[in-house]
Design a protein around this motif. Structure first.
Motif, PDB file in Angstrom:
ATOM      1  N   THR A 275       0.678  -1.189   0.009  1.00  0.00           N
ATOM      2  CA  THR A 275       0.043   0.008  -0.150  1.00  0.00           C
ATOM      3  C   THR A 275       0.863   1.187  -0.001  1.00  0.00           C
ATOM      4  OG1 THR A 275      -0.079  -0.093   2.459  1.00  0.00           O
ATOM      5  CG2 THR A 275      -1.940  -1.114   1.361  1.00  0.00           C
ATOM      6  N   ARG A 276       0.259   2.284  -0.567  1.00  0.00           N
ATOM      7  CA  ARG A 276       1.090   3.520  -0.537  1.00  0.00           C
ATOM      8  C   ARG A 276      -0.074   4.713  -0.371  1.00  0.00           C
ATOM      9  NH1 ARG A 276      -0.034   1.575  -5.180  1.00  0.00           N
ATOM     10  NH2 ARG A 276      -0.653   2.877  -6.971  1.00  0.00           N
ATOM     11  N   TRP A 277       0.514   5.951  -0.117  1.00  0.00           N
ATOM     12  CA  TRP A 277      -0.592   7.112  -0.041  1.00  0.00           C
ATOM     13  C   TRP A 277      -0.042   7.807  -1.475  1.00  0.00           C
ATOM     14  CZ3 TRP A 277      -4.307   8.606   3.480  1.00  0.00           C
ATOM     15  CH2 TRP A 277      -4.339   7.832   4.607  1.00  0.00           C
ATOM     16  N   GLU A 278      -1.488   8.198  -2.135  1.00  0.00           N
ATOM     17  CA  GLU A 278      -1.256   9.082  -3.299  1.00  0.00           C
ATOM     18  C   GLU A 278      -2.457   9.824  -3.292  1.00  0.00           C
ATOM     19  OE1 GLU A 278      -0.709   7.110  -7.084  1.00  0.00           O
ATOM     20  OE2 GLU A 278       0.986   6.196  -6.601  1.00  0.00           O
ATOM     21  N   LEU A 280      -3.681  11.764  -0.819  1.00  0.00           N
ATOM     22  CA  LEU A 280      -4.185  11.755   0.182  1.00  0.00           C
ATOM     23  C   LEU A 280      -5.186  10.382   0.342  1.00  0.00           C
ATOM     24  CD1 LEU A 280      -5.306  15.367   1.510  1.00  0.00           C
ATOM     25  CD2 LEU A 280      -3.360  13.798   2.131  1.00  0.00           C
ATOM     26  N   GLN A 281      -4.905   9.342  -0.531  1.00  0.00           N
ATOM     27  CA  GLN A 281      -5.649   8.140  -0.673  1.00  0.00           C
ATOM     28  C   GLN A 281      -4.558   6.999  -0.563  1.00  0.00           C
ATOM     29  OE1 GLN A 281      -7.413   7.759  -4.621  1.00  0.00           O
ATOM     30  NE2 GLN A 281      -9.522   8.479  -3.793  1.00  0.00           N
ATOM     31  N   VAL A 282      -5.106   5.806   0.299  1.00  0.00           N
ATOM     32  CA  VAL A 282      -4.350   4.851   0.468  1.00  0.00           C
ATOM     33  C   VAL A 282      -4.745   3.995  -0.907  1.00  0.00           C
ATOM     34  CG1 VAL A 282      -4.160   2.529   1.688  1.00  0.00           C
ATOM     35  CG2 VAL A 282      -4.560   4.642   3.036  1.00  0.00           C
ATOM     36  N   ALA A 419      -8.320  11.371   8.053  1.00  0.00           N
ATOM     37  CA  ALA A 419      -6.815  10.979   7.760  1.00  0.00           C
ATOM     38  C   ALA A 419      -6.055  12.240   7.718  1.00  0.00           C
ATOM     39  CB  ALA A 419      -6.764  10.635   6.125  1.00  0.00           C
ATOM     40  N   LEU A 422      -0.914  11.589   6.391  1.00  0.00           N
ATOM     41  CA  LEU A 422      -0.678  10.359   5.700  1.00  0.00           C
ATOM     42  C   LEU A 422      -1.156   9.110   6.913  1.00  0.00           C
ATOM     43  CD1 LEU A 422       2.412  10.838   3.262  1.00  0.00           C
ATOM     44  CD2 LEU A 422      -0.301  11.241   2.962  1.00  0.00           C
ATOM     45  N   GLU A 423      -1.844   9.524   7.743  1.00  0.00           N
ATOM     46  CA  GLU A 423      -2.356   8.404   8.653  1.00  0.00           C
ATOM     47  C   GLU A 423      -3.593   8.544   9.083  1.00  0.00           C
ATOM     48  OE1 GLU A 423       0.010   7.954  12.467  1.00  0.00           O
ATOM     49  OE2 GLU A 423       1.476   8.984  11.560  1.00  0.00           O
TER      50      GLU A 423
END
Length: 454
Positions: A275-278, A280-282, A419, A422-423
């Motif tokens: 998974t990654r944040w882009e 503000l989305q996972v 969120a 990034l959490e």
């Protein structure tokens, strides 16, 4: 057993809960006149074209440092989700100082900071155990890699832990000795069709010595080996409104309800997290599998094996919408007296079938599925965080053998998710099922930042 990611530094990330952070921000405004200073606890995320003009117009980026101690999510190898008391103290103290017309620092806030200087870390939590209620936890961290922790809740639950841990670039390890009491657990019987009126109450005491060694072959994968010994004792619960389990069930036929069970536990687990944040989305997928062997000792004539697997995928539909699909299964196979009722798979609670109480359905095998549609409601101008709404549907079932699953129970509802930096900070929701509607919330942690992996 604790997930291996815990021993690789996931426990070091701050836990910032939206409601408490807002309270701390209010106190900072009242005492210092600087709302922006209390609002930010980290760097900013990417800036969208929509926000660039606003930022360039003269908005100053807040200081990276928060004047309060935000605390940690501690989980080596036992999970603690805590709200640092300094956040609440600073907000309440600031309001009280303004009301009293004083400018001097509060003795209460000074006491808290004195505890921090002496390597004590107090925190408030609702995660001391199932149905623990609000609890206070005090940890001492002045002995290097050794950590000592003691906690108690308003419902009588307790936790005492002494642990030692170490982390390197690829390896990590830890050992811990613990005692945990869950004072008011509920049990309805085994299976998916137990009546809701069959609810009974009991107390569970668990004493354990456990160790874990984990290896990270790549930034997105982890292998872990766990071993330990545990003793579980069931007693009369403290919920006076519910009949006691030892009065409602034949303890002779309910393994684990009379006397103590003792097991040597060994296990191996693996996790892949792409998974990654882009924007503000996972995005991406995560999967884990764990195998544990419970070998009875000290008069416990039972052995069983637990196999657990979970997976989830985040599918972005647009910059403002995303679809989450997840699933989890558990299988238990035993010999002798089999699997104690205290070690059965459970459905219900904040991670599965949210319309039902924690542990509402229990048996040896479990299957749970979920789908969630997330949509953006609000986004911070500096692209640090956003508020999402979501709708969800869940289905789950338990049975003695999964191939004989009699059907599935269902839960659906709506909720909000915050969120920030990034959490995932936390979620609140309204869920409905065939036994009624429940309103609840869940704080995020280092082990549950995706909301799908227990």
């Amino acid at each position: 057993m604790t997930h291996p990611d815990v021993l690789h530094g996931a426990s070091s990330r701050p836990l910032r809960v939206a409601a408490i952070l807002a309270l701390a921000s209010l106190g900072s405004v009242l005492s210092t006149g600087s709302a922006l200073h209390a609002q930010d606890a980290g760097g900013a995320g990417p800036v969208s074209p929509d926000s660039a003009d606003v930022i360039r117009a003269g908005l100053e980026r807040p200081d990276r440092r928060h004047r309060t101690t935000l605390g940690d999510v501690v989980a080596v190898p036992f999970k603690l989700v805590g709200v640092p008391l300094s956040l609440a103290f600073d907000g309440l103290v600031g309001a009280a100082d303004l009301a009293l017309g004083g400018d001097a620092p509060s003795p209460l806030a000074g006491l808290y900071r004195s505890l921090l200087d002496a390597c004590f870390r107090p925190s408030a939590t609702t995660d001391l155990g199932p149905r623990s209620g609000l609890a206070l936890v005090l940890a001492y961290e002045g002995l290097g890699p050794v950590r000592i922790e003691s906690g108690a809740s308003v419902r009588g639950s307790l936790r005492q832990v002494v642990q030692v841990g170490g982390v390197s670039e690829r390896w990590a390890g830890g050992v811990a000795v613990s005692f945990q009491r869950s004072e008011e657990e509920h049990f309805w019987g085994r299976g998916l069709d137990t009546p809701v009126t069959a609810q009974s109450d009991f107390r569970r005491d668990r004493t354990a010595a456990e160790g874990e060694v984990s290896y990270r072959p790549s930034p997105w994968s982890t292998l872990a080996l766990v071993a330990g010994i545990e003793r579980t004792q069931v007693g009369r619960g403290g919920d006076e409104e519910r009949p006691d389990l030892q009065d409602s069930f034949d303890t002779g036929s309910l393994f684990g309800a009379a006397g103590a069970t003792r097991f040597v536990v060994t296990g191996l687990s693996s996790r892949v997290d792409r998974t990654r944040w882009e924007e503000l989305q996972v995005r991406g997928f995560v999967a884990s599998v764990e195998v544990e062997r419970y070998t009875g000792i000290g008069g416990t004539a039972a052995d069983f094996t637990l196999i657990e697997g979970a997976a989830g995928v985040f599918l972005p539909v647009s910059l403002r919408h995303a679809l989450l699909l997840s699933g989890r299964t558990e299988l238990r196979r035993g010999t002798g007296d089999g699997v104690p009722f205290t070690h059965l798979a459970t459905l219900g609670g904040s991670r599965s079938l949210r319309a039902f109480e924690w542990g509402r359905f229990q048996d040896r095998d479990l299957l749970a599925l979920a789908a969630e549609w997330r949509f953006e409601i609000w986004r911070d101008l500096r692209e640090r965080g956003r508020l999402e709404g979501f709708t969800f549907w869940e289905a789950g079932g338990v049975a003695r053998n999964l191939n004989a699953l009699p059907g599935m129970r269902h839960s659906y509802g709506v909720g909000l998710l915050l969120a920030w930096n990034l959490e995932v900070m936390g979620r609140a929701w309204i869920a409905h099922g065939d036994e009624g509607t429940r309103i609840s919330a869940s704080l995020a942690s280092a082990l549950d930042h995706l909301g799908i992996i227990p």
